[in-house]
Design an enzyme around this catalytic site. Structure first.
Site, PDB file in Angstrom:
ATOM      1  N   TYR A  11      27.480 -16.226  68.842  1.00  0.00           N
ATOM      2  CA  TYR A  11      26.400 -16.006  69.346  1.00  0.00           C
ATOM      3  C   TYR A  11      25.992 -14.680  68.865  1.00  0.00           C
ATOM      4  O   TYR A  11      26.967 -13.532  69.177  1.00  0.00           O
ATOM      5  CB  TYR A  11      26.116 -16.029  70.622  1.00  0.00           C
ATOM      6  CG  TYR A  11      24.952 -15.919  71.232  1.00  0.00           C
ATOM      7  CD1 TYR A  11      23.654 -15.570  70.530  1.00  0.00           C
ATOM      8  CD2 TYR A  11      24.708 -15.658  72.620  1.00  0.00           C
ATOM      9  CE1 TYR A  11      22.290 -15.309  70.986  1.00  0.00           C
ATOM     10  CE2 TYR A  11      23.324 -15.511  73.249  1.00  0.00           C
ATOM     11  CZ  TYR A  11      22.258 -15.243  72.475  1.00  0.00           C
ATOM     12  OH  TYR A  11      21.194 -14.925  72.893  1.00  0.00           O
ATOM     13  N   LYS A  24      25.039 -19.348  66.278  1.00  0.00           N
ATOM     14  CA  LYS A  24      23.734 -19.173  67.027  1.00  0.00           C
ATOM     15  C   LYS A  24      23.249 -17.816  66.564  1.00  0.00           C
ATOM     16  O   LYS A  24      23.680 -16.748  66.887  1.00  0.00           O
ATOM     17  CB  LYS A  24      23.611 -19.222  68.600  1.00  0.00           C
ATOM     18  CG  LYS A  24      22.440 -18.773  69.162  1.00  0.00           C
ATOM     19  CD  LYS A  24      22.307 -18.890  70.776  1.00  0.00           C
ATOM     20  CE  LYS A  24      21.280 -18.350  71.287  1.00  0.00           C
ATOM     21  NZ  LYS A  24      21.251 -18.334  72.775  1.00  0.00           N
TER      22      LYS A  24
END
Length: 307
Positions: free
Chosen positions: A135, A163
């Site tokens: 992330y 992400k």
């Protein structure tokens, strides 16, 4: 092994008025999201206010979610911790519970070097067996995960998904050019999703999708399955007012995004409560703007909720 693709909302955590976790509200919300067409979930992550939960509450959220989903869609667990040891322990806990993958942001507060981030995720990869979605969220961690670092993590098999919560999806394009299909890309912000899909993202971890999963899912699959960006543009401008109010703050501050998502759901008659301090409910001026946006999208629902 599950292949993650499509709309993977990070679940909100409903609370009662006294601040305790609303189990029924969470179960109802999960069913609402699945009925709305989501492809999977992220549980116990930032939209779920993991930072405002005790460790016991975080475990409770994971258990409720897994039980209610009951294998209907794949599930990712937020496994982030402030240290490598904590991240590994949380991630192993989620893996043992049967979660299909992990969504992991790099440790925050201390601004870590690229070398430290690589070692952190390498240690995690050696400790778990399920896919890892790294992330990238510079505003939260204080560090931009560099393309060279991400390329190395992909080539070494340490990460399987990314992400990217940078509002500019150019990083996705640069990395896609370098690693091809070695990892899959999810957009992790909400305000430039169509650009991310055009660059090659095949998924969206969208907090605002909690508000209206049906419309958000239709938009995602119009992009990644139909490749119809003409229709997608029309859908985008339907959802953009809500995306904007949830992502664009006032006076240079962040938007009250989780409070806005929850209040939007409350306006639709969904019992999810508000946020936990230090976050606060929406202000009066945001409330008024939000009311107009929700009314335009769901006039009949809002009238029934206010009746």
């Amino acid at each position: 092994m599950s292949v993650f693709r499509g709309l993977y909302p990070p679940l909100i955590t409903p609370f009662h008025a006294d601040g305790k976790i609303n189990e029924k509200g969470l179960r109802d919300h999960i069913d609402y999201m699945i009925d709305g067409g989501v492809d999977g979930f992220c549980a116990g992550s930032s939209t779920g206010e993991f930072m405002n939960l005790t460790r016991e509450e975080w475990e409770t959220v994971l258990h409720i979610t897994k039980d209610q989903v009951a294998g209907r869609v794949p599930m990712l667990a937020g496994g982030a911790g402030m240290s490598t040891a904590e991240t590994i322990e949380r991630s192993q806990y989620a893996e043992k519970m049967g979660y299909d993958g992990l969504l992991v942001i790099s440790p925050w507060y201390q601004v870590h070097t690229q070398r430290e981030v690589y070692a952190h995720f390498k240690a995690l990869r050696e400790a778990v067996h399920v896919p890892i979605m790294i992330y990238n969220n510079p505003p939260v961690t204080g560090i931009q995960l560099g393309v060279e670092l991400l390329e190395r993590l992909a080539n070494d098999g340490i990460i399987q998904y990314m992400k990217d919560a940078d509002s500019d999806p150019y990083t996705i394009a640069r990395l896609k050019m370098r690693v091809g299909d070695k990892i899959e890309f999810f957009y992790g912000h909400d305000n430039n999703a169509m650009g991310a899909f055009a660059y090659g993202a095949t998924g969206w971890v969208s907090g605002t999708a909690n508000f209206d999963p049906h419309r958000w899912s239709k938009f995602v699959h119009t992009c990644i399955d139909d490749n119809d960006y003409t229709l997608a543009k029309d859908l985008w401008y339907e959802i953009l007012p809500f995306v904007e109010i949830a992502t664009v703050g006032q006076n240079g501050e962040r938007a009250d995004w989780i409070a806005i998502i929850k209040r939007g759901l409350e306006m639709r008659g969904k019992d999810v409560g508000t946020v936990r301090p230090p976050m606060l409910p929406v202000t009066k001026d945001v409330e008024e703007k939000l009311q107009g946006i929700v009314s335009n999208l769901f006039a009949e629902e809002v009238a029934a909720a206010l009746a």
